[in-house]
Every structure is written in structure tokens, then in C-alpha cells.
Design a protein around this motif. Sequence first.
Motif, PDB file in Angstrom:
ATOM      1  N   ALA A   1      -5.505   3.809   4.698  1.00 21.69           N
ATOM      2  CA  ALA A   1      -6.633   2.925   4.393  1.00 21.69           C
ATOM      3  C   ALA A   1      -6.172   1.684   3.644  1.00 21.69           C
ATOM      4  O   ALA A   1      -6.615   0.567   3.935  1.00 21.69           O
ATOM      5  CB  ALA A   1      -7.689   3.682   3.593  1.00 21.69           C
ATOM      6  N   GLY A   2      -5.285   1.864   2.684  1.00 15.43           N
ATOM      7  CA  GLY A   2      -4.806   0.728   1.907  1.00 15.43           C
ATOM      8  C   GLY A   2      -4.048  -0.274   2.754  1.00 15.43           C
ATOM      9  O   GLY A   2      -4.192  -1.492   2.584  1.00 15.43           O
ATOM     10  N   SER A   3      -3.244   0.210   3.676  1.00 14.23           N
ATOM     11  CA  SER A   3      -2.446  -0.685   4.522  1.00 14.23           C
ATOM     12  C   SER A   3      -3.330  -1.473   5.473  1.00 14.23           C
ATOM     13  O   SER A   3      -3.176  -2.699   5.625  1.00 14.23           O
ATOM     14  CB  SER A   3      -1.424   0.132   5.318  1.00 14.23           C
ATOM     15  OG  SER A   3      -0.500   0.790   4.482  1.00 14.23           O
TER      16      SER A   3
ATOM     17  N   CYS B   1      -0.979   1.943  13.315  1.00 12.64           N
ATOM     18  CA  CYS B   1      -0.078   2.861  14.021  1.00 12.64           C
ATOM     19  C   CYS B   1       0.974   3.416  13.079  1.00 12.64           C
ATOM     20  O   CYS B   1       1.193   4.635  13.018  1.00 12.64           O
ATOM     21  CB  CYS B   1       0.596   2.137  15.184  1.00 12.64           C
ATOM     22  SG  CYS B   1       2.043   2.996  15.834  1.00 12.64           S
ATOM     23  N   VAL B   2       1.659   2.531  12.336  1.00 17.16           N
ATOM     24  CA  VAL B   2       2.719   2.973  11.428  1.00 17.16           C
ATOM     25  C   VAL B   2       2.142   3.901  10.359  1.00 17.16           C
ATOM     26  O   VAL B   2       2.679   4.992  10.103  1.00 17.16           O
ATOM     27  CB  VAL B   2       3.423   1.765  10.776  1.00 17.16           C
ATOM     28  CG1 VAL B   2       4.433   2.232   9.733  1.00 17.16           C
ATOM     29  CG2 VAL B   2       4.109   0.914  11.842  1.00 17.16           C
ATOM     30  N   ALA B   3       1.050   3.489   9.735  1.00 11.91           N
ATOM     31  CA  ALA B   3       0.457   4.305   8.677  1.00 11.91           C
ATOM     32  C   ALA B   3      -0.104   5.614   9.222  1.00 11.91           C
ATOM     33  O   ALA B   3      -0.072   6.645   8.536  1.00 11.91           O
ATOM     34  CB  ALA B   3      -0.638   3.506   7.960  1.00 11.91           C
TER      35      ALA B   3
ATOM     36  N   ALA C   1       0.817  -1.221   0.000  1.00  7.65           N
ATOM     37  CA  ALA C   1       0.000   0.000   0.000  1.00  7.65           C
ATOM     38  C   ALA C   1       0.844   1.261   0.000  1.00  7.65           C
ATOM     39  O   ALA C   1       0.299   2.367   0.025  1.00  7.65           O
ATOM     40  CB  ALA C   1      -0.913   0.010   1.222  1.00  7.65           C
ATOM     41  N   ASP C   2       2.155   1.103  -0.031  1.00  8.02           N
ATOM     42  CA  ASP C   2       3.073   2.252  -0.014  1.00  8.02           C
ATOM     43  C   ASP C   2       2.841   3.124   1.216  1.00  8.02           C
ATOM     44  O   ASP C   2       3.042   4.339   1.175  1.00  8.02           O
ATOM     45  CB  ASP C   2       2.907   3.081  -1.297  1.00  8.02           C
ATOM     46  CG  ASP C   2       4.139   3.939  -1.605  1.00  8.02           C
ATOM     47  OD1 ASP C   2       5.251   3.551  -1.227  1.00  8.02           O
ATOM     48  OD2 ASP C   2       3.967   5.013  -2.211  1.00  8.02           O
ATOM     49  N   GLY C   3       2.413   2.503   2.321  1.00  9.87           N
ATOM     50  CA  GLY C   3       2.225   3.221   3.569  1.00  9.87           C
ATOM     51  C   GLY C   3       0.927   3.994   3.682  1.00  9.87           C
ATOM     52  O   GLY C   3       0.673   4.623   4.713  1.00  9.87           O
TER      53      GLY C   3
END
Length: 452
Positions: free
Chosen positions: A380-382, A402-404, A375-377
Motif C-alpha cells: 500500500a505504501g509503495s 507488481c514488485v510489491a 515505503a520499504d517495499g
Amino acid sequence: MLRLTWVQPEDLLGHELRQAAQDGREPSAVAARWRAAGGPEAPPRAGASPRPASRYLRLLAEDLLDELSELPSRLSDAEPTDLPGIRALCPDWPTLRTGPAPTEDRLEAAWLGRAAGCLLGKPVEGLPLTGIRRLARSTGTWPPDAWFTARGVPADLLAAHPWNRRSAATSLAENIDGMPEDDDLDYPVLNLLLLQRHGRGFTTADVARLWLDELPAGRTFTAERIAYRNLLLGIEPPHTARHRNPFREWIGALIRADMHGWTNPGDPAAAAEQAYRDATLTHTANGVYAAMFAAAVIATAATGAHDVHACLATGLTVVPPGSRLARAVRHAIRLARTHEDFDTVVDELHATHADCHWVHAVPNTALIAAALTHADGDFAGSVRRVVSGGWDTDSNGATTGCVAGLLAGSPAALPDHWTAPLKNRLTTSVGDFNGIGFDTLAELTHREASRP
């Protein structure tokens, strides 16, 4: 009849046999004795078998658990648990450095992202991958870009794949009213309390004492419940992680890593070492590496100066490169970069890690890395990718969120349909934090991250 989960010797033995085979010991002779005595396999998904074992089988299981712990491992040199040994195997261990504390906005986005990702995964936690896919597709939400719902799901499908029993009442779209209690949120709150009381120099014994003071035993699971029991038996850390604990490489330490990353922005080495002191209460080897990896990724993301790929690469610098966890994460990132269809990535990961329990740290950490990469970070995608991948869906959604969220940088950058239902309210049994807002949690976290 009360069947207490995650602690009964006859249930632990089957998990320990599998763990022994995975960490380089030879358990076949012990396994043959257990089967000859009529010992059951480990419960495949639940924490306890449906019926109690005989007194003989329970005593035999206790003896065999101790015997298995004495078997030598052929992987011990490549997968140490002591910190000097880990560092010695990491040629690119990051140099110590410091960065400015992340803004309260960035930290609030991380808290909200963790909560939203966890909440999305809660109703399907523990379900097989086919069940998750069928449930989401039956309501036209695949991959899951909205909360799971029971509305419109055929009755026979719900009978075949029932929602997670503990979570459905608070985490389906029609039931969400703020963020319900979950261990994936309890532990960051608990670690906030840990830092408030002891600062970054806390010891593993400090973690243990805080748990006994503030964490209800019934809110612990797998390795954490075993360690808690061991503490009450008078066993001290780090032996709490090893004594009759077949879950010592499962995901529990990873879900406790966020606060260590948030409070060491730009210093992945310090974050990893802080996570290590927390993790070794309950985990060994790859279970510890997963926490160190997550803490280093989060510390790097907390600066707002790096993309997700740099963050993941930094996370790998604190993990022994020959370990099962490092190999799994590298493989997952390669798959995510190769395949346009994320379902293909997931299918390959499930085939590769078919011998692992669905809560094991190795496949779940790999899935987190794959989702963030693919999702490239993007938030929503991640989150929807990682939950669509199955296994420990709420924990994976939490760490990925958390990361995203950190990378997004502020609550306004997160889609409103993921954050509004949280109502800026967290339910928790930790200390006096019940009902606290995520904005207040961000403020308190910022205070700890800013501490000299």
C-alpha cells in the motif's frame, strides 16, 4: 476531424528535437529551420496537436525527422543499444542462475498488485502534479490511500483538472467494476501468449508477428504505435525502434517487462536479456535499459528471498552505470533514503527532470525506485507513493504494484480494499483472454515459469 495520435510527422518533430537534445545530439540548426517555417512545438500532454498542419509543414517534418536521425551522439559510447555493448559496460552483470518457479499465490499477488496499482493511477494519468494533489486533498485522501473519487470534488477544481478522459468512466471509486482494459495489463497478457507460442527463446521478430496477429493497432501508444506503423511499412526490427520514432526512450518497453521477470525467478540476467529482445522492437538506449532494469528487479523479487533494496540494487547491475537512467535511479534512491516526507522527494525529482516528457522512461523509472525504497517495499505504501508522484501514474502504479505484490507473497497479504473491486476479472482485447481471472493468469504464468 480525426486527429490520429502519436504518428503525425508535424507532431513527432517537436518530440524528436527534445529527444535529440537529451541523447547527446545537437538539434539547434534543425530546430531553427522548423521554427522559421512556422512549425509548432510538440503537444505538451496529448498525442496530437489540435489542428492539422499544412502539406508543406508535414513534408518538411518528415525530412527533418530523417535529418535528425543522422546526427551523431556524444553519448553513444556510454549508452549503447546493442546487448554486447550494454554487457561490456556493466561490471557487476549478474551470473546466470536459476531458481524455483514462484508459487501461484505469489504470482497472483503480482498480477493483482499490477492491476490495482494501474487502476489507482488511471484517472489521474497525464495530470500535472499540482492537479493530482489538489484533487486528492479535496476528498481527504492524500497521499491516495483509497481510489480517487469525483464525489465531493468542487466543480471548479474538476474544470481546472479534469480526470483522464479515457479512464474516469471505469476507474473512479464509484465506477470500478472489475479491472478495465489498459495497455499496462494487455502487454503482460500478450507476453504470456508470446511465451506459450515460442518459449523463452523467442526473437524480436516473434514479438512483431504476435503484435500484428493479436494486438489491435488502436491499443498501442507512443513508441509502440510508431513501431507498429513501421512494421506495416515493411521496416524490420530493430529499425522499427529508430525510424521516425521520437518516443524510443519513453516508458513503453518498461511496462512490458513483468512477464520476463516472472518467468526467470532468481535469474536477473536471463530476465534482462529476455526483456531486451522484447524492448528493441520499439526502443533504444534508456528505453531498453528501463525494461531490463524492471525485469531484473522482478526476477529477483519473484524468489521471495530478497528485500526490495536488494531487488533494486540487482536491477542496476544490468544497466550501464554511466547512463542517464542509472544516474536517475541512484539519485532517486538517495533522495528516498534522505527525506522522511515523500512529497519532498517528488518535488526534487520533478525539478531534476523538468525537461523530460511525462511519459519518458528516465524520470518514471526513478520515481518507481524512489517509491519502493521510501515505503520499504510495503504494498500500500509503495503504490500510493508512486501514484502521488505524478507523471505516468497508471504505468508506474502497475510496475510498483507488481514488485510489491511479489514481495508480499500472496493475495491474502494485499489489503482487501485494493483487490476486492477487481472482482478477479480482467478486461482485455488480447486473444481469448477477455474476462479471465487473475488466479487463472497466475496458473498460466506459473506453467511458463516452470518450463525447462
